[in-house]
Design a protein around this motif. Structure first.
Motif, PDB file in Angstrom:
ATOM      1  N   UNK A  35       0.835  -1.206   0.000  1.00  0.00           N
ATOM      2  CA  UNK A  35       0.000   0.000   0.000  1.00  0.00           C
ATOM      3  C   UNK A  35       0.869   1.256   0.000  1.00  0.00           C
ATOM      4  N   UNK A  36       1.984   1.228   0.732  1.00  0.00           N
ATOM      5  CA  UNK A  36       2.884   2.379   0.792  1.00  0.00           C
ATOM      6  C   UNK A  36       3.576   2.597  -0.550  1.00  0.00           C
ATOM      7  N   UNK A  37       3.945   1.500  -1.222  1.00  0.00           N
ATOM      8  CA  UNK A  37       4.566   1.604  -2.542  1.00  0.00           C
ATOM      9  C   UNK A  37       3.564   2.159  -3.546  1.00  0.00           C
ATOM     10  N   UNK A  38       2.344   1.644  -3.508  1.00  0.00           N
ATOM     11  CA  UNK A  38       1.310   2.123  -4.435  1.00  0.00           C
ATOM     12  C   UNK A  38       1.041   3.608  -4.230  1.00  0.00           C
ATOM     13  N   UNK A  39       1.109   4.076  -2.986  1.00  0.00           N
ATOM     14  CA  UNK A  39       0.846   5.476  -2.700  1.00  0.00           C
ATOM     15  C   UNK A  39       1.933   6.416  -3.183  1.00  0.00           C
ATOM     16  N   UNK A  40       3.064   5.863  -3.614  1.00  0.00           N
ATOM     17  CA  UNK A  40       4.179   6.690  -4.073  1.00  0.00           C
ATOM     18  C   UNK A  40       4.540   6.431  -5.530  1.00  0.00           C
ATOM     19  N   UNK A  41       3.627   5.843  -6.285  1.00  0.00           N
ATOM     20  CA  UNK A  41       3.865   5.578  -7.707  1.00  0.00           C
ATOM     21  C   UNK A  41       2.695   6.097  -8.534  1.00  0.00           C
ATOM     22  N   UNK A  42       2.959   6.324  -9.813  1.00  0.00           N
ATOM     23  CA  UNK A  42       1.990   6.991 -10.670  1.00  0.00           C
ATOM     24  C   UNK A  42       1.015   6.043 -11.358  1.00  0.00           C
ATOM     25  N   UNK A  43       1.395   4.786 -11.480  1.00  0.00           N
ATOM     26  CA  UNK A  43       0.545   3.837 -12.184  1.00  0.00           C
ATOM     27  C   UNK A  43       0.872   2.437 -11.700  1.00  0.00           C
ATOM     28  N   UNK A 187      -2.548  10.147  -4.855  1.00  0.00           N
ATOM     29  CA  UNK A 187      -2.187  11.533  -4.517  1.00  0.00           C
ATOM     30  C   UNK A 187      -0.687  11.708  -4.389  1.00  0.00           C
ATOM     31  N   UNK A 188      -0.035  10.754  -3.716  1.00  0.00           N
ATOM     32  CA  UNK A 188       1.405  10.876  -3.520  1.00  0.00           C
ATOM     33  C   UNK A 188       2.153  10.799  -4.831  1.00  0.00           C
ATOM     34  N   UNK A 189       1.545  10.124  -5.801  1.00  0.00           N
ATOM     35  CA  UNK A 189       2.238   9.961  -7.081  1.00  0.00           C
ATOM     36  C   UNK A 189       2.448  11.289  -7.783  1.00  0.00           C
ATOM     37  N   UNK A 254      -5.369   2.972  -6.615  1.00  0.00           N
ATOM     38  CA  UNK A 254      -5.819   3.911  -5.589  1.00  0.00           C
ATOM     39  C   UNK A 254      -6.389   3.170  -4.384  1.00  0.00           C
ATOM     40  N   UNK A 255      -7.130   2.098  -4.635  1.00  0.00           N
ATOM     41  CA  UNK A 255      -7.673   1.308  -3.530  1.00  0.00           C
ATOM     42  C   UNK A 255      -6.576   0.664  -2.704  1.00  0.00           C
ATOM     43  N   UNK A 256      -5.533   0.175  -3.383  1.00  0.00           N
ATOM     44  CA  UNK A 256      -4.401  -0.409  -2.667  1.00  0.00           C
ATOM     45  C   UNK A 256      -3.694   0.652  -1.829  1.00  0.00           C
ATOM     46  N   UNK A 257      -3.493   1.830  -2.412  1.00  0.00           N
ATOM     47  CA  UNK A 257      -2.780   2.898  -1.705  1.00  0.00           C
ATOM     48  C   UNK A 257      -3.524   3.358  -0.457  1.00  0.00           C
ATOM     49  N   UNK A 258      -4.842   3.309  -0.479  1.00  0.00           N
ATOM     50  CA  UNK A 258      -5.636   3.797   0.658  1.00  0.00           C
ATOM     51  C   UNK A 258      -5.945   2.704   1.670  1.00  0.00           C
ATOM     52  N   UNK A 259      -5.511   1.475   1.417  1.00  0.00           N
ATOM     53  CA  UNK A 259      -5.854   0.356   2.289  1.00  0.00           C
ATOM     54  C   UNK A 259      -4.892   0.256   3.472  1.00  0.00           C
ATOM     55  N   UNK A 260      -5.444   0.052   4.664  1.00  0.00           N
ATOM     56  CA  UNK A 260      -4.623  -0.185   5.851  1.00  0.00           C
ATOM     57  C   UNK A 260      -4.174  -1.631   5.937  1.00  0.00           C
ATOM     58  N   UNK A 261      -4.982  -2.540   5.399  1.00  0.00           N
ATOM     59  CA  UNK A 261      -4.657  -3.980   5.418  1.00  0.00           C
ATOM     60  C   UNK A 261      -5.037  -4.553   4.052  1.00  0.00           C
ATOM     61  N   UNK A 262      -4.194  -4.352   3.037  1.00  0.00           N
ATOM     62  CA  UNK A 262      -4.567  -4.725   1.673  1.00  0.00           C
ATOM     63  C   UNK A 262      -4.879  -6.207   1.494  1.00  0.00           C
ATOM     64  N   UNK A 263      -4.150  -7.076   2.169  1.00  0.00           N
ATOM     65  CA  UNK A 263      -4.403  -8.514   2.011  1.00  0.00           C
ATOM     66  C   UNK A 263      -5.782  -8.875   2.537  1.00  0.00           C
ATOM     67  N   UNK A 264      -6.135  -8.342   3.701  1.00  0.00           N
ATOM     68  CA  UNK A 264      -7.460  -8.609   4.261  1.00  0.00           C
ATOM     69  C   UNK A 264      -8.553  -8.002   3.382  1.00  0.00           C
ATOM     70  N   UNK A 265      -8.324  -6.799   2.859  1.00  0.00           N
ATOM     71  CA  UNK A 265      -9.318  -6.164   1.987  1.00  0.00           C
ATOM     72  C   UNK A 265      -9.508  -6.968   0.706  1.00  0.00           C
TER      73      UNK A 265
END
Length: 443
Positions: A35-43, A187-189, A254-265
């Motif tokens: 999720x942290x990686x997704x929040x810092x990449x553009x695509x 957003x971070x991207x 975007x959903x991955x970037x905003x997830x607190x627990x991506x595996x559970x989601x």
């Protein structure tokens, strides 16, 4: 009559060693950092490229360690390389750092993750997480004291369960129909923070270098260590790419970037709440595997410290009947328990341990790359079953990667990182005391 000295014996197969490395690297990070990686990449393509590059960077490091482990097989691992390249002072400080910061912190870190998820499944009070973490440290340390066979078979089963569980998540994400979210930038991207994404990626890949500490216990180590290192990195890279493809397919970037627990989601979206419960169990198993592997390899450096420094001679005793460094395991377990208590008091166990260990880890990782350059120049006649390709550019690239991560960890670690550095420096008085006693007893 001379005292018989017991030393490590080659009892580990290639599969055992790969299970240890994969079990350590595919730990708890893969459940948090995507999720942290997704929040810092553009695509999604850039996000997957980051994970692929992480595997490539780890592969560069593994090439360097393949030469070191095959030329200098020793239970001390990096400690032994630093001793040969730079002498006793850096080697001692590294061993001290492993004992008090790097390895013990890396034991407490996944122990807290296990505690967090175990507490969700079966809460036992206000300090449930810390109690579970302490129990795991005690039980797995005791298991490894019983013998090398018990430790390695526990690791093999835990690693197998973890890898199969992750692959099951990948299959479930594609097998169950559902609308795949449309690709959107995070957003971070907008800040093009690809470098920040790589910090989290390389944190997740960390741990493959632990192969150095079992090089003296691997059968036909001079031949098999190259296969173990490079094969492990290949397996880990494939697993990380697959799980991130599943995340992006099911949640969207975007959903991955905003997830607190991506595996559970992901599992909740695919199969409901039962899937989320399965993930909690899988994370707990993954954390157990990481704790056990770190306990197994960490005690080997403590043994080497006791072997070479009289002040710590009690750590350098290898139990012939069990094939383990019993005293080293006990001391390591005690310090890890103290760090669990520290994490419980701060109520931020995982974050505290990351800050505490990262700067010291990357500093000595950088020194290990420099050691390869020094030893190749100073000891050209030492047989090297494997020589790192494109020398000296490959080790120089490895050193550059480590320098970048050292800078980044110092920038983001804050008070926790400073505390780790202070604890490292407390080893200097002990080193001086050891040298004074050695001088006084050897006029």
């Amino acid at each position: 009559m001379a005292t018989k000295v017991t030393v490590p014996k080659p009892t580990l197969s290639t599969i055992d060693a790969v299970a240890l490395i994969v079990g350590m690297v595919v730990g708890v990070g893969i459940f948090k950092t995507p999720a942290l990686v997704a929040g810092n990449t553009q695509s999604s393509g850039v996000a997957l490229l980051a994970w692929l590059l992480g595997g490539g960077m780890s592969f560069v490091g593994a090439l360097c360690y393949a030469e070191l482990t095959t030329a200098y097989p020793d239970a001390g691992g990096t400690y032994h390389y630093l001793m040969r390249a730079f002498g006793k002072i850096p080697a001692f400080l590294f061993a001290w750092a492993r004992l008090t910061v790097i390895q013990t912190g890396s034991i407490a870190l996944p122990a807290f993750v296990f505690g967090d998820y175990a507490a969700q499944l079966l809460p036992i009070g206000e300090y449930s997480s810390a109690i579970y973490a302490a129990g795991v440290v005690i039980c797995l340390t005791g298991l490894n004291i019983l013998g090398v066979q018990q430790g390695k078979w526990t690791q093999n089963w835990l690693t197998a369960a973890k890898v199969l569980g992750l692959l099951l998540i990948v299959l479930v994400s594609f097998a169950f129909a559902g609308q795949v979210p449309q690709e959107t930038s995070t957003a971070a991207a907008q800040n093009n923070a690809f470098g920040q994404a790589m910090i989290f990626v390389l944190l997740t890949y960390g741990g493959w270098n632990e192969a150095a500490y079992i090089s003296a216990e691997v059968r036909n180590g001079k031949r098999n260590m190259v296969r173990i290192l490079l094969g492990s990195i290949a397996i880990i890279t494939v697993i990380f790419l697959l799980i991130n493809v599943a995340f992006i397919y099911r949640l969207g970037l975007a959903g991955l970037a905003s997830s607190e627990a991506p595996t559970a989601d992901l599992m909740r979206r695919a199969v409901g709440e039962n899937g989320a419960r399965f993930v909690s169990l899988l994370v707990a198993v993954s954390a157990l595997g990481a704790v056990n592997a770190t306990i197994f390899t960490g005690a080997r450096t403590n043994y080497a410290l006791g072997r070479d420094f009289r002040k710590f001679a009690f750590l350098g005793r290898w139990q012939e009947n069990t094939g383990t460094p019993k005293n080293a395991l006990i001391v390591q377990g005690a310090i890890s328990l103290a760090l669990v208590v520290l994490g419980a008091l701060t109520r931020k166990g995982f974050e505290t341990m990351v800050d505490y260990t990262a700067p010291v880890f990357w500093f000595f990782f950088l020194l290990s790359g420099v050691a390869l350059l020094v030893l190749r120049s100073r000891e050209p006649d030492v047989p090297r079953p494997f020589r790192v390709p494109l020398y000296p550019w490959t080790p120089l690239l490895f050193c550059a990667i480590c320098s970048y991560l050292l800078y980044s960890s110092l920038t983001y670690a804050g008070i926790g990182g400073i505390t780790g550095l202070i604890v490292l420096l407390t080893g200097i008085p002990l080193l001086l005391l050891n040298r004074q006693r050695t001088t006084s007893t050897n006029p």
